[in-house]
Write an enzyme that holds these catalytic residues in place. Structure first.
Site, PDB file in Angstrom:
ATOM      1  N   PRO A   1     -33.541   2.816  52.500  1.00  0.00           N
ATOM      2  CA  PRO A   1     -33.081   2.325  53.787  1.00  0.00           C
ATOM      3  C   PRO A   1     -34.143   1.994  55.397  1.00  0.00           C
ATOM      4  O   PRO A   1     -34.100   1.387  56.059  1.00  0.00           O
ATOM      5  CB  PRO A   1     -32.025   3.173  54.506  1.00  0.00           C
ATOM      6  CG  PRO A   1     -31.880   3.753  53.599  1.00  0.00           C
ATOM      7  CD  PRO A   1     -33.260   3.676  52.321  1.00  0.00           C
TER       8      PRO A   1
ATOM      9  N   GLU B   1     -36.369 -11.612  54.547  1.00  0.00           N
ATOM     10  CA  GLU B   1     -36.750 -12.695  55.135  1.00  0.00           C
ATOM     11  C   GLU B   1     -35.246 -13.010  55.667  1.00  0.00           C
ATOM     12  O   GLU B   1     -34.799 -13.299  57.090  1.00  0.00           O
ATOM     13  CB  GLU B   1     -36.732 -14.188  53.729  1.00  0.00           C
ATOM     14  CG  GLU B   1     -38.081 -13.763  53.168  1.00  0.00           C
ATOM     15  CD  GLU B   1     -38.116 -14.898  52.393  1.00  0.00           C
ATOM     16  OE1 GLU B   1     -37.711 -15.343  51.490  1.00  0.00           O
ATOM     17  OE2 GLU B   1     -38.260 -15.634  52.902  1.00  0.00           O
TER      18      GLU B   1
HETATM   19 MO1  MOS Z   1     -42.257 -15.040  51.992  1.00  0.00          MO
HETATM   20  S1  MOS Z   1     -42.029 -16.984  52.799  1.00  0.00           S
HETATM   21  O1  MOS Z   1     -41.403 -15.582  50.480  1.00  0.00           O
HETATM   22  O2  MOS Z   1     -43.982 -14.842  51.704  1.00  0.00           O
END
Ligand code: MOS
Length: 733
Positions: A627, A700
């Site tokens: 975490p 991401e």
């Molecule tokens: Mo990330 S843009 O998949 O390194």
């Protein structure tokens, strides 16, 4: 079986933290070598044309300057386009550094000066004179929209009847958004140190997200046998996608090393960090139609992005509009406009960062048009199936993200009317948005070895670009075999290790983690098998009576150290290598991470200054291995989202076809003073389909939706809808 508290799920400090903060961790340009030469790249000053002449005579006169390489002076390289392709290549003909006299973009490397010292190489580079035949160029997406063509992407087919339903809808939005070119700018600039060995083989320390990708590229471009090219990346000072493709300093450094039979280092300057891939500028039109209750009847997302003349870079830009919400009438289109620029490149949540920005701003506009709370509008349109794929999600705790994020933020106290909340001169705006990213899994391999000292070494050719890979893989391995984390070492960043995919797409934990887990599980079986031979008392015990914990095999009140078992094995150690495939269970399902982001902005009524005061990001990403490192990923993503909303923009002088603000003084990114309070909530999400770990990846999702939430908060504060990003105070006044 395991009575030790699991290591997975604990917020452990980074195992490489001490090495990093004490400067012991070496980055690509920090490897020393006797007689090391330094290369400095000379870049084009025009955006399109031909090189007529490169005059290096003045540079070569300087004592200590060894060579100047250009397209006319360099070792032989492949001329086949395919040989320049790589694991993250876009469709088209890849750029070939120093190949011929063509100038394809401003900033293109045209020569490499090699000298005894970096300072000398840089100075000599300034003495290289290049004559050009200049041709007319175009670098402005908005001026060339009519020259676009369909993107070679797998854009989901239209479904239902968008036009008919849009025409009939009670509430509609038709809005066009623009996003800016963004350059990755990790702290560590790109660099390659090529060590030329006595046998002519190369050991290369490179800044990369894929050592094997670089090895394969060099193998093809230079015709070098793979066993003579070893690429290493033990530490990477941030990458965000910029290291997914081999960058040009790598082939240039190899060229010089092969030409001179010497060790060579090439480091790019901060300005040169603006001379390769980037997140591409886009123009996106969103049309949404809903009934009076806000139910989506029609969604169209039409996007145009920029690309180079030589490759068609595509990202997942519009898909999200067909999957985040339930809608039966969807039309998506995606086109590209080629310009005289370098090819764009994946950057953190490629496609989603820009595409969801447009979708989530349009959803806010729809909420206003329908006089609905924007959070309520999203709840009403929740989708438990991915409409693009026609598959249910393996898990999707987005509603819990909405609820927990809203509660934490205090969303129920929001006055829906814009410009209705203020504190003195500061207009207060509350905005929100949703986020989504794929949860992918790739093929990956890992090797695990338990030695007679009871130490477990696990390895795979993946990298750790700052995400915490060293740490989380050690955690997965420690749990699988019942060892304290201190007795586990994870080795990565070396092309000679078991095959791993590029580190990107938030799929490292799911892909490499699955291989690590499986390798350790098989290893554990081997240990048990051996123990039953070496310790007859174990042979008759049922498996449930035997457990692995604290570096021991335990049964009843007795325990045997794993080290002792390893010592009894014929080799004195156990070793297992596993190739892990994506889980077959995934097939009937769609897999994704989700988020809900809530933002408070303060806008100064007189000055137009925008301050993001606080952010709450609620994320559903399956099980977290760590975490603490996961939270760091989300924090970084949120900060990046603030930059996308308010700061980041590579500004091009279209007359010259070059980027003007190619430095960190003028290319603005958020600094500490720009970042308010950020709170991260991880919503509980059980998922035993996505992979054995139940972890979806968090690299991401943190950035997705943030910029939209900021823009929506600015609208709520001011009543002004700004649709071109970044939003700067001059556009607000
Ligand atoms: Mo990330 S843009 O998949 O390194």
């Amino acid at each position: 079986m395991n009575r030790m508290p699991p290591v997975i799920g604990q917020p452990l400090d980074r195992v490489d933290g001490v090495a990093k903060v004490t400067g012991q961790a070496r980055y690509a340009s920090e490897y020393p070598a006797t007689g090391l030469l330094h290369g400095s790249v000379v870049c084009s000053t025009i955006a399109r044309g031909r090189v007529l002449r490169i005059d290096s005579s003045e540079a070569l006169k300087l004592p200590g300057v060894i060579a100047v390489l250009d397209h006319a002076h360099r070792p032989a390289v492949s001329s086949y386009d395919d040989d320049y392709s790589d694991a993250d290549a876009a469709k088209g003909t890849p750029f070939r550094p120093l190949f011929n006299d063509r100038v394809l973009y401003s900033g293109q490397p045209l020569a490499l000066v090699v000298a005894d010292s970096l300072e000398l190489a840089r100075h000599a580079g300034s003495l290289v004179h290049i004559d050009y035949h200049e041709e007319a160029h175009q670098t402005d997406l908005l001026a060339a929209l009519d020259q676009s063509h369909e993107a070679p992407a797998e854009t989901p087919a239209a479904r239902g009847d968008f036009a008919g339903q849009f025409a009939k809808a009670a509430v509609t939005v038709d809005a066009t958004y623009q996003t800016a070119n963004e350059h990755h700018n990790p702290m560590e600039p790109h660099a390659s140190t090529v060590l030329y060995k006595a046998d002519g083989s190369l050991e290369i320390h490179d800044k990369t997200q894929g050592t094997q990708n670089c090895q394969d590229y060099l193998h093809k471009v230079f015709g070098l046998p793979k066993d003579q090219v070893r690429v290493l990346a033990a530490f990477v000072g941030g990458a965000f996608g910029s290291g997914l493709r081999p960058q040009y300093q790598l082939p240039l450094a190899v060229m010089a090393a092969l030409h001179l039979k010497r060790s060579v280092r090439v480091t790019l300057t901060r300005q040169q960090m603006f001379t390769f891939g980037y997140r591409p500028r886009t123009r996106q039109r969103l049309r949404l139609g809903a009934d009076a209750d806000g139910r989506l009847l029609a969604v169209a997302h039409d996007a145009i992005g920029q690309t180079s003349r030589f490759e068609d870079f595509t990202e997942h830009l519009v898909e999200w509009s067909g999957m985040l919400y339930r809608c039966d009438n969807v039309a998506l289109s995606y086109r590209l406009t080629p310009l005289d620029v370098f090819t764009p490149l994946d950057m953190r949540a490629p496609g989603a960062a820009s595409g969801v920005l447009a979708l989530e701003c349009a959803m806010d506009e729809l909420a206003c048009a329908a006089k609905l709370d924007p959070l309520e509008l999203r709840r009403v349109n929740f989708a438990d199936r991915n409409g693009n794929e026609g598959k249910p999600y393996s898990s999707k705790e987005l509603l819990a993200c909405y609820d927990q994020g809203a509660r934490r933020f205090g969303w129920s106290g929001r006055n829906v009317i814009p410009r209705s909340m203020r504190r003195g001169r500061q207009l207060i705006g509350w905005g929100m948005a949703g986020g989504v990213w794929e949860a992918m899994q790739m093929k990956a391999s890992a090797k695990a070895r338990l030695d007679a000292q009871g130490h477990l070494t696990v390895s795979s050719a993946t990298t750790d670009i700052g995400t915490g890979t060293y740490t989380v893989m050690a955690q997965i391995a420690a749990d699988a075999i019942g060892l304290p984390i201190a007795d586990v070492t994870f080795v990565l960043g070396d092309s000679s290790l078991p095959t791993a995919p590029l580190q990107g797409g938030s799929f490292t934990v799911s892909s490499v983690g699955a291989a690590v887990l499986q390798a350790c599980q098989v290893l554990r079986g081997k240990v048990l098998e051996r123990a039953r031979v070496a310790y007859p008392a174990l042979a008759s015990l049922p498996l449930e009576a035997i457990s692995f914990a604290d570096g021991h095999l335990q049964f009843g009140k007795q325990r045997i150290a794993l080290a002792d078992i390893a010592a009894t094995s014929p080799k004195g150690f156990f070793e297992v290598q596993i190739d892990a495939e994506p889980s077959a269970k995934r097939q009937p399902f769609s897999t994704a991470t989700h988020s809900a982001v809530f933002v408070e902005v303060l806008v100064d009524e007189a000055l137009g200054t925008i301050k993001v005061n606080r952010v709450v990001s609620a994320v559903a990403a399956g099980r977290l291995v760590n975490p603490k490192t996961a939270r760091s990923q989300i924090l970084g993503g949120v900060v990046w989202g603030l930059g996308m909303a308010l700061h980041e923009q590579a500004q091009t002088d279209h007359e010259l076809g070059r980027i003007l603000n190619h430095n960190l003084a003028e290319y603005h990114i958020p600094v500490n003073a720009d970042v308010g309070d950020i709170e991260v909530i991880f919503v509980e999400e059980q998922d035993d389909i996505v992979n054995e770990l139940g972890s979806k990846g968090v690299g991401e999702i943190g950035v997705v939706g943030v910029a939209a939430a900021v823009a929506n908060a600015i609208y709520h504060a001011t009543g002004k809808r700004i649709r071109a990003f970044p939003i700067t105070l001059d556009t607000l006044l």
